[in-house]
Scaffold this motif. Structure first.
Motif, PDB file in Angstrom:
ATOM      1  N   LYS A  20       0.830  -1.202   0.000  1.00 45.60           N
ATOM      2  CA  LYS A  20       0.000   0.000   0.000  1.00 45.60           C
ATOM      3  C   LYS A  20       0.866   1.254   0.000  1.00 45.60           C
ATOM      4  CE  LYS A  20      -3.666   0.374   2.482  1.00 45.60           C
ATOM      5  NZ  LYS A  20      -4.601   0.388   3.627  1.00 45.60           N
ATOM      6  N   ARG A  21       1.932   1.249   0.798  1.00 43.84           N
ATOM      7  CA  ARG A  21       2.832   2.410   0.842  1.00 43.84           C
ATOM      8  C   ARG A  21       3.512   2.616  -0.500  1.00 43.84           C
ATOM      9  NH1 ARG A  21       8.081   2.329   1.880  1.00 43.84           N
ATOM     10  NH2 ARG A  21       8.011   0.303   2.925  1.00 43.84           N
ATOM     11  N   GLU A  22       3.946   1.506  -1.119  1.00 41.02           N
ATOM     12  CA  GLU A  22       4.627   1.620  -2.408  1.00 41.02           C
ATOM     13  C   GLU A  22       3.674   2.090  -3.501  1.00 41.02           C
ATOM     14  OE1 GLU A  22       6.309  -2.241  -2.891  1.00 41.02           O
ATOM     15  OE2 GLU A  22       8.084  -1.783  -1.672  1.00 41.02           O
ATOM     16  N   THR A  23       2.418   1.630  -3.449  1.00 41.22           N
ATOM     17  CA  THR A  23       1.432   2.092  -4.424  1.00 41.22           C
ATOM     18  C   THR A  23       1.185   3.588  -4.257  1.00 41.22           C
ATOM     19  OG1 THR A  23       0.333  -0.051  -4.508  1.00 41.22           O
ATOM     20  CG2 THR A  23      -0.953   1.851  -5.222  1.00 41.22           C
ATOM     21  N   ARG A  24       1.042   4.023  -3.014  1.00 35.73           N
ATOM     22  CA  ARG A  24       0.833   5.450  -2.740  1.00 35.73           C
ATOM     23  C   ARG A  24       1.996   6.275  -3.269  1.00 35.73           C
ATOM     24  NH1 ARG A  24       1.802   9.617   0.859  1.00 35.73           N
ATOM     25  NH2 ARG A  24      -0.036  10.834   1.484  1.00 35.73           N
ATOM     26  N   TYR A  62      -6.132   6.880  -1.770  1.00 37.22           N
ATOM     27  CA  TYR A  62      -4.868   7.254  -1.150  1.00 37.22           C
ATOM     28  C   TYR A  62      -4.751   8.764  -0.936  1.00 37.22           C
ATOM     29  CZ  TYR A  62      -3.006   2.551  -1.927  1.00 37.22           C
ATOM     30  OH  TYR A  62      -2.786   1.194  -1.896  1.00 37.22           O
ATOM     31  N   PHE A  63      -5.351   9.528  -1.816  1.00 29.77           N
ATOM     32  CA  PHE A  63      -5.232  10.984  -1.770  1.00 29.77           C
ATOM     33  C   PHE A  63      -6.624  11.599  -1.907  1.00 29.77           C
ATOM     34  CE2 PHE A  63      -1.394   9.195  -3.634  1.00 29.77           C
ATOM     35  CZ  PHE A  63      -0.402   9.759  -2.843  1.00 29.77           C
ATOM     36  N   PRO A  64      -7.265  11.981  -0.804  1.00 32.98           N
ATOM     37  CA  PRO A  64      -8.636  12.506  -0.854  1.00 32.98           C
ATOM     38  C   PRO A  64      -8.796  13.733  -1.748  1.00 32.98           C
ATOM     39  CG  PRO A  64      -8.024  11.971   1.399  1.00 32.98           C
ATOM     40  CD  PRO A  64      -6.778  11.866   0.582  1.00 32.98           C
ATOM     41  N   ARG A  65      -7.721  14.499  -1.905  1.00 30.34           N
ATOM     42  CA  ARG A  65      -7.781  15.705  -2.733  1.00 30.34           C
ATOM     43  C   ARG A  65      -6.660  15.685  -3.757  1.00 30.34           C
ATOM     44  NH1 ARG A  65      -8.183  20.329   1.850  1.00 30.34           N
ATOM     45  NH2 ARG A  65      -7.828  21.644   0.046  1.00 30.34           N
TER      46      ARG A  65
END
Length: 212
Positions: A20-24, A62-65
């Motif tokens: 998940k961290r790597e995808t983000r 991962y990024f709401p905005r």
């Protein structure tokens, strides 16, 4: 913001957490390149998603905005400033811990330190977008609130005022350095001045808030 120095593995991190961290980070890296090449306002979230090989929904998970794709360090800043106070040594004052954090960032060339080789292109994108400038201000407020909470736990007499002035001083030092870099002042000169002004800022904070 792209950071090639983030470690691939972290102690105690599960495989799922690492993926998940790597995808983000991959999504943020792709977005950063696109925003720097084309401008923040001229790239859509859908275009970032396609380039990163994920769905738009995944991006927003991962990024709401959209702004957080570029200013992806805000959660890290919130955790770092509050954590410096909470995790300080028993005999260490909160401001001493925060000074140590600031210079650790600077010495490592960390993006949260305010200056670093190759950062000018990043700040050009921010300066060119009112949405990013607004989100950066909101991020500073988030750091301030978290820091105030940590200072209150530490027993500081006026945690809200101490946090507000500390974040304002830190931000002021960084803004001047960024402005100088964007104006074409050589990085080496900016870096030396940045260290001197950061030290002076913490000297002033310690005089203003003795015992904090």
């Amino acid at each position: 913001m792209i950071d090639e120095n983030r470690p691939g593995d972290r102690p105690g991190e599960s495989l799922r957490e690492r993926k998940k961290r790597e995808t983000r980070q991959r999504i943020s890296n792709v977005a950063t390149v696109m925003f720097r090449e084309h401008g923040f306002d001229r790239v859509t979230v859908a275009e970032v998603a396609r380039a990163a090989g994920v769905s738009a929904m995944t991006v927003f998970n991962y990024f709401p905005r959209k702004e957080d794709l570029f200013l992806d360090r805000i959660p890290e800043a919130v955790a770092a400033f509050a954590g410096a106070v909470r995790d300080r040594a028993p005999a260490e004052s909160p401001l001493t811990a925060l000074r140590r954090l600031a210079f650790r960032f600077i010495d490592a060339g960390h993006p949260l330190g305010g200056v670093g080789k190759g950062f000018a292109g990043f700040w050009f994108v921010v300066a060119d977008s009112s949405a990013l400038l607004s989100r950066a201000r909101e991020g500073a407020e988030e750091v301030e609130r978290a820091l105030a909470g940590a200072l209150a736990e530490a027993g500081v007499a006026d945690p809200d005022l101490t946090a507000a002035v500390t974040v304002a001083a830190y931000r002021s030092v960084c803004v001047v350095s960024v402005r100088d870099e964007l104006a074409g002042v050589p990085y080496e000169e900016v870096a030396v001045d940045h260290r001197e002004r950061m030290a002076a800022a913490f000297d002033g904070l310690e005089r203003m808030f003795p015992g904090a």
